[in-house]
Write a protein that holds these residues in place. Structure first.
Motif, PDB file in Angstrom:
ATOM      1  N   PHE A   1       0.192  -1.338  -0.004  1.00 30.07           N
ATOM      2  CA  PHE A   1       0.398   0.306   0.224  1.00 30.07           C
ATOM      3  C   PHE A   1       0.417   1.482   0.192  1.00 30.07           C
ATOM      4  CE2 PHE A   1      -2.284   3.312   1.986  1.00 30.07           C
ATOM      5  CZ  PHE A   1      -3.566   3.308   1.994  1.00 30.07           C
ATOM      6  N   GLY A   2       1.769   1.230   0.908  1.00 27.40           N
ATOM      7  CA  GLY A   2       2.656   2.320   0.626  1.00 27.40           C
ATOM      8  C   GLY A   2       3.387   2.637  -0.629  1.00 27.40           C
ATOM      9  N   ASP A   3       4.374   1.743  -0.885  1.00 25.78           N
ATOM     10  CA  ASP A   3       4.763   1.813  -2.116  1.00 25.78           C
ATOM     11  C   ASP A   3       3.829   2.657  -3.361  1.00 25.78           C
ATOM     12  OD1 ASP A   3       7.278   0.727  -1.099  1.00 25.78           O
ATOM     13  OD2 ASP A   3       6.475  -1.524  -1.964  1.00 25.78           O
ATOM     14  N   ILE A   4       2.434   1.664  -3.114  1.00 33.90           N
ATOM     15  CA  ILE A   4       1.609   2.439  -4.379  1.00 33.90           C
ATOM     16  C   ILE A   4       1.312   4.001  -4.480  1.00 33.90           C
ATOM     17  CG2 ILE A   4      -0.735   1.907  -5.304  1.00 33.90           C
ATOM     18  CD1 ILE A   4       1.067  -0.004  -6.376  1.00 33.90           C
ATOM     19  N   ILE A   5       1.271   4.449  -2.990  1.00 37.85           N
ATOM     20  CA  ILE A   5       0.958   5.786  -2.487  1.00 37.85           C
ATOM     21  C   ILE A   5       2.372   6.523  -3.405  1.00 37.85           C
ATOM     22  CG2 ILE A   5       0.376   7.237  -0.632  1.00 37.85           C
ATOM     23  CD1 ILE A   5      -1.971   5.585  -1.252  1.00 37.85           C
ATOM     24  N   ASP A   6       3.740   5.914  -2.767  1.00 39.26           N
ATOM     25  CA  ASP A   6       4.537   6.585  -2.783  1.00 39.26           C
ATOM     26  C   ASP A   6       4.727   7.045  -4.116  1.00 39.26           C
ATOM     27  OD1 ASP A   6       5.467   6.524  -0.090  1.00 39.26           O
ATOM     28  OD2 ASP A   6       6.718   4.832  -0.653  1.00 39.26           O
ATOM     29  N   PHE A   7       4.500   5.636  -4.991  1.00 34.10           N
ATOM     30  CA  PHE A   7       4.855   6.196  -6.349  1.00 34.10           C
ATOM     31  C   PHE A   7       4.021   7.135  -7.233  1.00 34.10           C
ATOM     32  CE2 PHE A   7       2.936   4.404 -10.473  1.00 34.10           C
ATOM     33  CZ  PHE A   7       4.080   4.435 -11.226  1.00 34.10           C
ATOM     34  N   MET A   8       2.504   6.773  -6.924  1.00 37.10           N
ATOM     35  CA  MET A   8       1.897   8.338  -7.007  1.00 37.10           C
ATOM     36  C   MET A   8       2.118   9.636  -6.722  1.00 37.10           C
ATOM     37  SD  MET A   8      -0.087   6.728  -9.270  1.00 37.10           S
ATOM     38  CE  MET A   8      -1.354   8.002 -10.081  1.00 37.10           C
ATOM     39  N   GLU A   9       2.602   9.900  -5.644  1.00 36.78           N
ATOM     40  CA  GLU A   9       2.874  11.359  -5.260  1.00 36.78           C
ATOM     41  C   GLU A   9       4.531  11.678  -6.087  1.00 36.78           C
ATOM     42  OE1 GLU A   9       0.885  11.776  -0.518  1.00 36.78           O
ATOM     43  OE2 GLU A   9       3.448  10.943  -0.733  1.00 36.78           O
ATOM     44  N   ALA A  10       4.998  10.531  -6.388  1.00 39.24           N
ATOM     45  CA  ALA A  10       6.245  11.075  -6.853  1.00 39.24           C
ATOM     46  C   ALA A  10       5.458  11.773  -7.972  1.00 39.24           C
ATOM     47  CB  ALA A  10       6.657   9.985  -7.837  1.00 39.24           C
ATOM     48  N   PHE A  11       4.133  12.009  -8.508  1.00 33.04           N
ATOM     49  CA  PHE A  11       3.988  12.852  -9.796  1.00 33.04           C
ATOM     50  C   PHE A  11       3.259  14.106  -9.451  1.00 33.04           C
ATOM     51  CE2 PHE A  11       4.255   8.520 -11.360  1.00 33.04           C
ATOM     52  CZ  PHE A  11       5.355   8.271 -12.330  1.00 33.04           C
ATOM     53  N   ASP A  12       3.374  14.546  -7.730  1.00 30.91           N
ATOM     54  CA  ASP A  12       3.173  15.551  -7.523  1.00 30.91           C
ATOM     55  C   ASP A  12       1.427  15.540  -7.332  1.00 30.91           C
ATOM     56  OD1 ASP A  12       5.022  16.431  -7.401  1.00 30.91           O
ATOM     57  OD2 ASP A  12       5.228  17.979  -9.567  1.00 30.91           O
ATOM     58  N   TRP A  13       0.869  14.235  -7.195  1.00 29.98           N
ATOM     59  CA  TRP A  13      -0.312  13.613  -6.835  1.00 29.98           C
ATOM     60  C   TRP A  13      -0.603  13.863  -4.730  1.00 29.98           C
ATOM     61  CZ3 TRP A  13      -3.744   9.068  -7.740  1.00 29.98           C
ATOM     62  CH2 TRP A  13      -4.966   9.551  -6.679  1.00 29.98           C
ATOM     63  N   SER A  14      -0.429  14.881  -4.407  1.00 25.51           N
ATOM     64  CA  SER A  14      -0.322  14.428  -2.749  1.00 25.51           C
ATOM     65  C   SER A  14      -1.069  13.515  -2.005  1.00 25.51           C
ATOM     66  CB  SER A  14      -0.016  15.781  -2.273  1.00 25.51           C
ATOM     67  OG  SER A  14       0.700  16.623  -3.016  1.00 25.51           O
ATOM     68  N   ILE A  15      -1.446  12.086  -1.941  1.00 16.47           N
ATOM     69  CA  ILE A  15      -2.617  11.560  -1.762  1.00 16.47           C
ATOM     70  C   ILE A  15      -2.253  11.606  -0.049  1.00 16.47           C
ATOM     71  CG2 ILE A  15      -3.611   9.325  -1.229  1.00 16.47           C
ATOM     72  CD1 ILE A  15      -1.932   9.217  -3.509  1.00 16.47           C
ATOM     73  N   ARG A  16      -0.963  11.544   0.765  1.00 15.75           N
ATOM     74  CA  ARG A  16      -1.336  11.508   2.130  1.00 15.75           C
ATOM     75  C   ARG A  16      -1.794  13.018   2.569  1.00 15.75           C
ATOM     76  NH1 ARG A  16       3.231   8.212   0.738  1.00 15.75           N
ATOM     77  NH2 ARG A  16       3.613   6.243   1.713  1.00 15.75           N
ATOM     78  N   SER A  17      -1.475  14.023   2.031  1.00 11.80           N
ATOM     79  CA  SER A  17      -2.462  15.831   2.923  1.00 11.80           C
ATOM     80  C   SER A  17      -4.130  15.538   2.605  1.00 11.80           C
ATOM     81  CB  SER A  17      -1.817  16.343   1.605  1.00 11.80           C
ATOM     82  OG  SER A  17      -2.129  16.264   0.894  1.00 11.80           O
ATOM     83  N   ARG A  18      -4.337  13.956   1.892  1.00 10.48           N
ATOM     84  CA  ARG A  18      -6.174  14.690   1.881  1.00 10.48           C
ATOM     85  C   ARG A  18      -7.217  14.094   3.217  1.00 10.48           C
ATOM     86  NH1 ARG A  18      -3.850  16.560  -2.329  1.00 10.48           N
ATOM     87  NH2 ARG A  18      -4.667  16.120  -4.447  1.00 10.48           N
ATOM     88  N   SER A  19      -7.433  14.437   2.432  1.00  9.69           N
ATOM     89  CA  SER A  19      -8.847  14.059   4.521  1.00  9.69           C
ATOM     90  C   SER A  19      -9.013  12.683   4.268  1.00  9.69           C
ATOM     91  CB  SER A  19      -9.773  14.107   4.013  1.00  9.69           C
ATOM     92  OG  SER A  19     -10.317  14.660   3.283  1.00  9.69           O
ATOM     93  N   TYR A  20      -9.120  11.898   2.942  1.00 10.76           N
ATOM     94  CA  TYR A  20      -9.738  10.695   2.621  1.00 10.76           C
ATOM     95  C   TYR A  20      -8.545   9.840   2.871  1.00 10.76           C
ATOM     96  CZ  TYR A  20      -7.607  11.353  -2.101  1.00 10.76           C
ATOM     97  OH  TYR A  20      -6.871  11.833  -2.609  1.00 10.76           O
ATOM     98  N   TYR A  21      -7.117   9.874   3.507  1.00 14.31           N
ATOM     99  CA  TYR A  21      -5.833   9.112   3.437  1.00 14.31           C
ATOM    100  C   TYR A  21      -5.893   8.123   4.579  1.00 14.31           C
ATOM    101  CZ  TYR A  21      -1.368   7.385   4.001  1.00 14.31           C
ATOM    102  OH  TYR A  21      -0.430   6.224   4.219  1.00 14.31           O
ATOM    103  N   THR A  22      -6.323   8.804   6.095  1.00 14.12           N
ATOM    104  CA  THR A  22      -5.745   8.586   7.175  1.00 14.12           C
ATOM    105  C   THR A  22      -7.192   7.287   7.633  1.00 14.12           C
ATOM    106  OG1 THR A  22      -5.639  11.102   7.471  1.00 14.12           O
ATOM    107  CG2 THR A  22      -6.920   8.894   9.339  1.00 14.12           C
TER     108      THR A  22
END
Length: 258
Positions: free
Chosen positions: A131-152
């Motif tokens: 899960f973390g790897d996939i999030i890291d990959f998508m965030e490399a393209f400037d999509w800040s998933i971890r900052s979104r309210s839904y991430y938690t």
């Protein structure tokens, strides 16, 4: 203009959200709704137990109160088993929506990658990544998933699903320290009770299902319509290595044909 690496086609976004909503709605309608009258069912079970054992009653030897007490105990035990089944059904629903979201996300990522890269190694690592790897990959393209309210909520859902699948493992320990609301304590808030709770104490309620479902919907709504190539692209090492291996394998094949 920069090259488009990922495209979220709007009809596909709508279809994937509609599919998710259908699953959750039907899970409530066809599964969870069956547990709406547990108390009445438990009372009925106690009455049926009493009737089925009435032939054993001997007024010269038995106290009627003992039979009624036993019937009550039987109804309580029946209710507890129903409640356990309800919890397991809820956990199964949560696992279903999370795993489907996870597979759809990885499938979409690979579909988009296939527009600009073909290779077995990339396909393998995308499906193998956690899960973390996939999030890291998508965030490399400037999509800040971890900052979104839904991430938690998505991360909590992941932990719950892993604890449900694996039992007394790392996910359960993380839940006990980070999200103890998923541990049934029966009103006991003592630290040591929580510390020694095991996977049988894992519990979700209807509000949790709604929270996780809403998070998945918000995630799909948040996927950028276009994710473009950029000059300073810093993808995770596991992706870069797989990409490089695919390129090397392709070069070897070209040399062999030459």
């Amino acid at each position: 203009m920069a090259y488009v690496l990922f495209h979220m086609w709007e009809p596909f976004r709508k279809q994937i959200i509609a599919s998710h909503n259908f699953y959750v709605e039907q899970a409530h309608k066809r599964l969870l709704s069956q547990f709406q009258n547990m108390e009445a069912e438990a009372d009925k079970y106690g009455e049926e137990w009493l009737n089925s054992h009435s032939h054993n009653f001997d007024p010269d030897r038995h106290d009627p109160a003992n039979f009624y007490e036993q019937a009550y105990d039987e109804s309580i035990a029946f209710y507890q088993m129903l409640d356990d089944m309800l919890n397991r059904t809820r956990l199964s629903v949560v696992a279903g929506i999370f795993h489907e979201w996870d597979k759809q996300l990885r499938g979409w990522i690979l579909t988009e990658i296939n527009h600009w890269h073909h290779g077995d190694e990339i396909r393998k690592v995308i499906w193998k990544a956690n899960f973390g790897d996939i999030i890291d990959f998508m965030e490399a393209f400037d999509w800040s998933i971890r900052s979104r309210s839904y991430y938690t909520s998505l991360d909590k859902c992941r932990l719950v699903v892993n604890a449900y699948k694996h039992g007394n493992g790392n996910a359960l320990e993380s839940i006990k320290t980070q999200h103890p609301e998923f541990i049934e304590t029966f009103g006991n808030t003592d630290f040591f009770y929580l510390k020694y709770a095991d996977h049988t104490h894992l519990k979700v309620d209807g509000a949790h299902i709604t929270e996780f479902s809403d998070a998945i919907i918000e995630f799909w709504k948040d996927v950028p319509e276009y994710i473009h190539e950029k000059e300073s692209l810093n993808v995770p090492d596991w992706f870069a290595k797989a990409y490089g291996k695919d390129k090397a394998d392709k070069s070897k094949k070209v040399e062999l044909h030459d």
